[in-house]
Design an enzyme around this catalytic site. Structure first.
Site, mmCIF file in Angstrom:
data_model
loop_
_atom_site.group_PDB
_atom_site.id
_atom_site.type_symbol
_atom_site.label_atom_id
_atom_site.label_comp_id
_atom_site.label_asym_id
_atom_site.label_seq_id
_atom_site.Cartn_x
_atom_site.Cartn_y
_atom_site.Cartn_z
ATOM 1 N N HIS A 1 -47.622 62.106 19.289
ATOM 2 C CA HIS A 1 -46.929 60.869 19.643
ATOM 3 C C HIS A 1 -46.489 60.877 21.097
ATOM 4 O O HIS A 1 -46.252 59.831 21.690
ATOM 5 C CB HIS A 1 -45.691 60.672 18.772
ATOM 6 C CG HIS A 1 -45.954 60.787 17.318
ATOM 7 N ND1 HIS A 1 -46.768 59.900 16.646
ATOM 8 C CD2 HIS A 1 -45.548 61.696 16.396
ATOM 9 C CE1 HIS A 1 -46.826 60.255 15.371
ATOM 10 N NE2 HIS A 1 -46.099 61.341 15.198
ATOM 11 N N HIS B 1 -39.091 64.132 26.529
ATOM 12 C CA HIS B 1 -40.447 63.623 26.285
ATOM 13 C C HIS B 1 -40.596 62.277 26.985
ATOM 14 O O HIS B 1 -39.613 61.731 27.508
ATOM 15 C CB HIS B 1 -40.694 63.488 24.778
ATOM 16 C CG HIS B 1 -39.767 62.495 24.149
ATOM 17 N ND1 HIS B 1 -38.577 62.869 23.563
ATOM 18 C CD2 HIS B 1 -39.809 61.141 24.067
ATOM 19 C CE1 HIS B 1 -37.941 61.781 23.134
ATOM 20 N NE2 HIS B 1 -38.670 60.714 23.438
ATOM 21 N N HIS C 1 -42.581 58.205 27.222
ATOM 22 C CA HIS C 1 -43.314 57.076 26.644
ATOM 23 C C HIS C 1 -44.022 56.397 27.814
ATOM 24 O O HIS C 1 -43.435 56.285 28.895
ATOM 25 C CB HIS C 1 -42.345 56.094 25.987
ATOM 26 C CG HIS C 1 -41.499 56.722 24.907
ATOM 27 N ND1 HIS C 1 -41.846 56.702 23.578
ATOM 28 C CD2 HIS C 1 -40.311 57.387 24.975
ATOM 29 C CE1 HIS C 1 -40.918 57.339 22.867
ATOM 30 N NE2 HIS C 1 -39.968 57.760 23.689
ATOM 31 N N GLU D 1 -39.743 51.826 27.104
ATOM 32 C CA GLU D 1 -39.242 51.288 25.844
ATOM 33 C C GLU D 1 -38.128 50.277 26.119
ATOM 34 O O GLU D 1 -38.153 49.161 25.624
ATOM 35 C CB GLU D 1 -38.747 52.432 24.960
ATOM 36 C CG GLU D 1 -39.863 53.415 24.637
ATOM 37 C CD GLU D 1 -39.709 54.053 23.284
ATOM 38 O OE1 GLU D 1 -38.743 54.802 23.086
ATOM 39 O OE2 GLU D 1 -40.567 53.796 22.411
ATOM 40 N N HIS E 1 -37.070 60.434 28.132
ATOM 41 C CA HIS E 1 -35.893 60.611 27.274
ATOM 42 C C HIS E 1 -35.487 62.071 27.242
ATOM 43 O O HIS E 1 -36.296 62.928 26.891
ATOM 44 C CB HIS E 1 -36.195 60.131 25.846
ATOM 45 C CG HIS E 1 -36.351 58.643 25.756
ATOM 46 N ND1 HIS E 1 -37.054 58.019 24.757
ATOM 47 C CD2 HIS E 1 -35.875 57.659 26.568
ATOM 48 C CE1 HIS E 1 -37.005 56.696 24.955
ATOM 49 N NE2 HIS E 1 -36.299 56.462 26.040
HETATM 50 ZN ZN LIG Z 1 -38.228 58.708 23.138
#
Ligand SMILES: [Zn+2]
Ligand SMILES: *[C@@H]1O[C@H](CO)[C@@H](O)[C@H](O)[C@H]1NC(C)=O
Ligand SMILES: *[C@@H]1O[C@H](CO)[C@@H](O)[C@H](O)[C@H]1NC(C)=O
Length: 501
Positions: A87, A112, A114, A125, A138
């Protein structure tokens, strides 16, 4: 954000758990985010993340101190684990690292990213007035004052604190290179490499004093609303080349899978705001009316006290506006200008008092809040889900899981959030509090409120049509917090509210 594994042992446990539950979620397709709530009911529930930081939801809070982080400068001798979990790309962090400036100590667990895709560098996000950034970082921390490890903290309402960093394409980022250098070693899902420590602080923006703060959730299944969010106002940059490496190097499939699936566009869409507000530690540079200041926590406690034990007749007659969403404060601003200035000056002081446990205990309102079991308890989402699931099975209503859980957690989370100035008081919460008062007055207040909120919604809908300048995204209907500006109505006494009464 992602709650995922750090050590091989935990990873193995979760993999077994996943296999048993057939839990393989993705961002798109039949297991995509629109279907997460079928397996993970909290994903369809209250206080979800990410959200859009929309100007008219921002409230200036002068008590928000600069974020302070400890031991972020890791030695190259410290071995970190960089992994592809299918992910995201995730880096384990040292348990010496922490955030020290919040009410509890929060210990770092992992970071991590995104991101978007090579053809569309838009994968943050959180968004700012609907602007999506290229990527988002994050840094996940858990409340180590209260919980022994992140697994225990992840499903608790006060379990996690995440630092969010918006990433845009621009100057080359040398700190990001410490991660990118090793990315070809983790092209496929479940691959891991050891990487030397570096200064993690260099991945954060220079200014740690300007940020958005709100109550939200994990942005991946199981979506528990357990996160105190801090998203920095200023983005960091990575170069176009760095972005393209991130966006094209990885696969969400295992090395042995015959059809490799690229790992990109791994962001969740923005979620309904419900009754939340976004506190900001800074004042907007521009904007027509400046940024509104939050109402004092003292006033908020008094209102709850009045709902619990006070004269409901008074509330229904004179003080109804206190219970309405705080956008309507604009309406009263003219009348109470001096009061308001005093109030914001007092705010810093009274917030400090809120944090002082002995004063907090003396508060009458809080004693009653405590009696009802409201606001003071930590919610434990896993055990709540088991309890609710058991009850629904007995009444053959398993399909109502999402709504049942939402009904169970929303009033408590909303009330907590309200007392922390991070939310307006929502109607279901008021009704929930009033349940302890089975009187005519409670019914009357409920009726007045329902009517007032309906009118607010009606007039604000009408107004939105007249104001093409105002930007609304799909979620704005979830907040009933719009009230007409008085200049929009030359004759305020013509408002339906005025003559229905
Ligand atoms: Zn995250
Ligand atoms: C986390 O702490 C709990 C409670 O002490 C313990 O049972 C659990 O095994 C720990 N989990 C990990 C991954 O260390
Ligand atoms: C409050 O009023 C609404 C609408 O008038 C009604 O549907 C609801 O059942 C009432 N709730 C309570 C707790 O009285």
């Amino acid at each position: 954000m992602q709650f995922l594994t750090r050590t091989a042992i935990v990873s193995l446990q979760l993999t077994l758990f996943s296999a048993v539950h057939g839990a393989k979620w993705t961002y798109d397709g039949p297991q995509g985010q629109d279907h997460w709530s079928e397996r993970y009911p909290y994903c369809g529930g209250a206080l979800q993340s990410p959200i859009d930081f929309k100007s008219d939801l921002l409230r200036f809070d002068p008590t928000l101190r600069p974020i302070e982080v400890q031991n972020y400068n890791l030695s190259p001798n410290e071995q970190l684990t960089l992994g592809n979990n299918g992910h995201s790309v995730q880096l384990s962090l040292s348990p010496m690292m922490s955030i020290s400036s919040l009410h509890n100590q929060y210990t770092a667990a992992q970071l991590h990213f995104h991101w978007g895709s090579a053809s569309r560098p838009a994968g943050s996000e959180h968004t700012v007035n609907n602007k999506q950034y290229a990527a988002e970082l994050h840094v996940v921390h858990y409340n180590s004052d209260k919980y022994p490890n992140i697994s225990t903290a992840v499903d608790k309402s006060d379990g996690l604190a995440v630092l969010g960093v918006l990433v845009e394409v621009g100057m080359f980022n040398p700190a990001f290179e410490h991660i990118l250098k090793f990315i070809n070693g983790i092209k496929y899902r479940d691959q891991k490499v050891k990487v030397p420590g570096f200064n993690i602080r260099a991945l954060l923006p220079t200014r740690l004093d300007e940020y958005y703060r709100y109550d939200g959730s994990l942005t991946t299944p199981p979506c528990y609303p357990s996160v105190l969010w801090t998203v920095f106002r200023n983005p960091i940059t990575i170069s176009r080349k760095q972005f393209l490496s991130l966006a094209t190097a990885l696969y969400s499939s295992n090395a042995q899978d015959s059809a490799p699936m690229p790992l990109n566009n791994n962001y969740r869409k923005t979620q309904p705001v419900d009754s939340r507000l976004i506190l900001v530690s800074f004042k907007e540079r521009r904007g027509l009316h400046g940024t509104l200041t939050v109402t004092s926590p003292l006033t908020r406690k008094q209102i709850i006290q009045q709902l619990l034990v006070g004269d409901l007749g008074d509330l229904a007659d004179e003080d109804l506006h206190k219970l309405l969403p705080s956008g309507s404060e604009k309406h009263h601003a003219g009348k109470k200008k001096d009061l308001k200035t005093q109030q914001s000056e007092r705010l810093a002081k009274s917030k400090q008092q809120t944090l002082n446990p002995s004063l907090w205990k003396k508060s009458q309102a809080n004693r009653h809040v405590g009696k009802l079991g409201l606001a003071e308890n930590t919610l434990s989402y896993v055990s709540l889900e088991q309890r609710v699931s058991h009850q629904l099975k007995q009444s053959h209503a398993e399909n109502q899981m999402v709504q049942a859980l939402r009904d169970a957690v929303f009033p408590e989370l909303n009330l907590k959030s309200y007392l922390e100035c991070r939310s307006d008081l929502a109607l279901p919460t008021i009704r929930y509090i009033l349940q302890g008062r089975p009187t005519d007055e409670a019914t009357e207040l409920n009726h007045s409120l329902t009517k007032a909120m309906m009118n607010q919604r009606k007039t604000s809908t009408a107004l939105e049509k007249d104001l093409p300048m105002t930007q609304y995204n799909g979620h704005s209907t979830a907040t009933v917090s719009r009230k007409p500006q008085s200049q929009g109505y030359p004759h305020p006494w013509l408002l339906p509210m005025e003559w229905e009464d």
